[in-house]
Design a protein around this motif. Structure first.
Motif, PDB file in Angstrom:
ATOM      1  N   MET A   1       0.848  -1.134   0.008  1.00 21.60           N
ATOM      2  CA  MET A   1       0.031   0.084   0.102  1.00 21.60           C
ATOM      3  C   MET A   1       0.844   1.146   0.035  1.00 21.60           C
ATOM      4  O   MET A   1       1.501   1.516   1.043  1.00 21.60           O
ATOM      5  CB  MET A   1      -0.818  -0.053   1.221  1.00 21.60           C
ATOM      6  N   PRO A   2       0.743   1.927  -1.095  1.00 26.52           N
ATOM      7  CA  PRO A   2       1.669   3.129  -1.107  1.00 26.52           C
ATOM      8  C   PRO A   2       1.073   4.460  -0.084  1.00 26.52           C
ATOM      9  O   PRO A   2      -0.021   4.508   0.175  1.00 26.52           O
ATOM     10  CB  PRO A   2       1.589   3.547  -2.766  1.00 26.52           C
ATOM     11  N   ILE A   3       1.871   5.063   0.493  1.00 25.75           N
ATOM     12  CA  ILE A   3       1.598   6.185   1.299  1.00 25.75           C
ATOM     13  C   ILE A   3       1.720   7.364   0.639  1.00 25.75           C
ATOM     14  O   ILE A   3       2.702   7.690  -0.192  1.00 25.75           O
ATOM     15  CB  ILE A   3       2.578   6.191   2.754  1.00 25.75           C
ATOM     16  N   LYS A   4       0.779   8.476   0.748  1.00 29.29           N
ATOM     17  CA  LYS A   4       0.875   9.511   0.515  1.00 29.29           C
ATOM     18  C   LYS A   4       0.704  10.508   1.409  1.00 29.29           C
ATOM     19  O   LYS A   4      -0.002  10.313   2.286  1.00 29.29           O
ATOM     20  CB  LYS A   4      -0.483   9.821  -0.801  1.00 29.29           C
ATOM     21  N   VAL A   5       1.394  11.631   1.087  1.00 30.62           N
ATOM     22  CA  VAL A   5       1.538  12.880   2.237  1.00 30.62           C
ATOM     23  C   VAL A   5       1.027  14.166   1.792  1.00 30.62           C
ATOM     24  O   VAL A   5       1.383  14.701   0.564  1.00 30.62           O
ATOM     25  CB  VAL A   5       2.857  12.880   2.942  1.00 30.62           C
ATOM     26  N   ASN A  26      -8.282   6.131  -1.313  1.00 32.03           N
ATOM     27  CA  ASN A  26      -7.387   6.407  -0.352  1.00 32.03           C
ATOM     28  C   ASN A  26      -8.152   6.671   1.014  1.00 32.03           C
ATOM     29  O   ASN A  26      -9.416   7.120   0.957  1.00 32.03           O
ATOM     30  CB  ASN A  26      -6.649   7.521  -0.846  1.00 32.03           C
ATOM     31  N   TYR A  27      -7.516   6.683   2.207  1.00 31.69           N
ATOM     32  CA  TYR A  27      -7.948   6.894   3.241  1.00 31.69           C
ATOM     33  C   TYR A  27      -7.087   7.638   4.153  1.00 31.69           C
ATOM     34  O   TYR A  27      -5.863   7.125   4.069  1.00 31.69           O
ATOM     35  CB  TYR A  27      -8.769   5.929   4.310  1.00 31.69           C
ATOM     36  N   ILE A  28      -7.243   8.543   5.077  1.00 32.04           N
ATOM     37  CA  ILE A  28      -6.510   8.964   5.835  1.00 32.04           C
ATOM     38  C   ILE A  28      -6.220   8.269   7.094  1.00 32.04           C
ATOM     39  O   ILE A  28      -6.994   7.680   7.703  1.00 32.04           O
ATOM     40  CB  ILE A  28      -7.055  10.453   6.346  1.00 32.04           C
ATOM     41  N   CYS A  29      -4.889   8.149   7.389  1.00 30.71           N
ATOM     42  CA  CYS A  29      -4.552   6.994   8.761  1.00 30.71           C
ATOM     43  C   CYS A  29      -3.896   7.883   9.774  1.00 30.71           C
ATOM     44  O   CYS A  29      -4.158   7.335  10.767  1.00 30.71           O
ATOM     45  CB  CYS A  29      -3.886   5.894   8.091  1.00 30.71           C
ATOM     46  N   SER A  30      -3.166   8.752   9.531  1.00 35.63           N
ATOM     47  CA  SER A  30      -2.440   9.542  10.655  1.00 35.63           C
ATOM     48  C   SER A  30      -2.328  11.160  10.224  1.00 35.63           C
ATOM     49  O   SER A  30      -2.318  11.529   9.210  1.00 35.63           O
ATOM     50  CB  SER A  30      -1.019   9.270  10.595  1.00 35.63           C
ATOM     51  N   ILE A 110      -0.862  15.326   6.705  1.00 38.87           N
ATOM     52  CA  ILE A 110      -1.728  14.187   6.438  1.00 38.87           C
ATOM     53  C   ILE A 110      -1.589  13.129   5.734  1.00 38.87           C
ATOM     54  O   ILE A 110      -1.237  13.055   4.441  1.00 38.87           O
ATOM     55  CB  ILE A 110      -2.962  14.886   5.735  1.00 38.87           C
ATOM     56  N   ILE A 111      -1.269  11.819   6.647  1.00 38.59           N
ATOM     57  CA  ILE A 111      -0.669  10.749   5.675  1.00 38.59           C
ATOM     58  C   ILE A 111      -1.937   9.950   5.439  1.00 38.59           C
ATOM     59  O   ILE A 111      -2.707   9.770   6.363  1.00 38.59           O
ATOM     60  CB  ILE A 111       0.077  10.140   6.693  1.00 38.59           C
ATOM     61  N   SER A 112      -1.823   9.453   4.021  1.00 36.84           N
ATOM     62  CA  SER A 112      -2.916   8.624   3.532  1.00 36.84           C
ATOM     63  C   SER A 112      -2.505   7.012   3.189  1.00 36.84           C
ATOM     64  O   SER A 112      -1.241   7.128   2.734  1.00 36.84           O
ATOM     65  CB  SER A 112      -3.867   9.497   2.393  1.00 36.84           C
ATOM     66  N   MET A 113      -3.439   6.200   2.947  1.00 40.09           N
ATOM     67  CA  MET A 113      -2.848   4.890   2.426  1.00 40.09           C
ATOM     68  C   MET A 113      -3.579   4.805   1.125  1.00 40.09           C
ATOM     69  O   MET A 113      -5.145   5.072   1.129  1.00 40.09           O
ATOM     70  CB  MET A 113      -3.228   3.920   3.452  1.00 40.09           C
TER      71      MET A 113
END
Length: 116
Positions: A1-5, A26-30, A110-113
């Motif tokens: 799962m790529p992470i996007k910031v 995508n969803y926000i995780c952190s 905002i970190i998303s997966m």
């Protein structure tokens, strides 16, 4: 799962900011909370309709004798040294609302997966 910031900014003299809308899948995780000059508690709101209406996010408290819920908040103390806060997953739009205005502006990451 790529992470996007992504980033979300609270400008100086205001108390809230919206995240960018995450792409479908995508969803926000952190949320990365930077060091802030003002000790502000942040409350988490989420939107189910592309950021039009925001509602406060609540967390269920397990293992209690009665059903309990708490509003999801980022403690003011985290802003004194910075930190990473995991948020309840599944949201594509969030809003951070502070209990007071901030000085000097604050940029949150905002970190998303990517679930695709």
């Amino acid at each position: 799962m790529p992470i996007k910031v992504y980033t979300a900014t609270i400008t100086s003299g205001t108390s809230s900011c919206n995240s960018p809308t995450m792409p479908v899948g995508n969803y926000i995780c952190s949320v990365v909370v930077p060091t802030m000059s003002t000790a502000v508690q942040m409350m988490l709101f989420a939107s189910a309709d592309e950021g039009s209406n925001y509602y406060q996010v609540y967390s269920v408290v397990p293992n209690t004798s009665t059903v309990a819920i708490n509003s999801f908040c980022i403690a003011a103390g985290i802003g004194t040294s910075g930190g990473i806060v995991q948020v309840p997953p599944g949201h594509r739009n969030i809003q951070l609302r502070g209990t007071a205005v901030v000085d000097g502006g604050v940029i949150f990451k905002i970190i998303s997966m990517d679930n695709n």
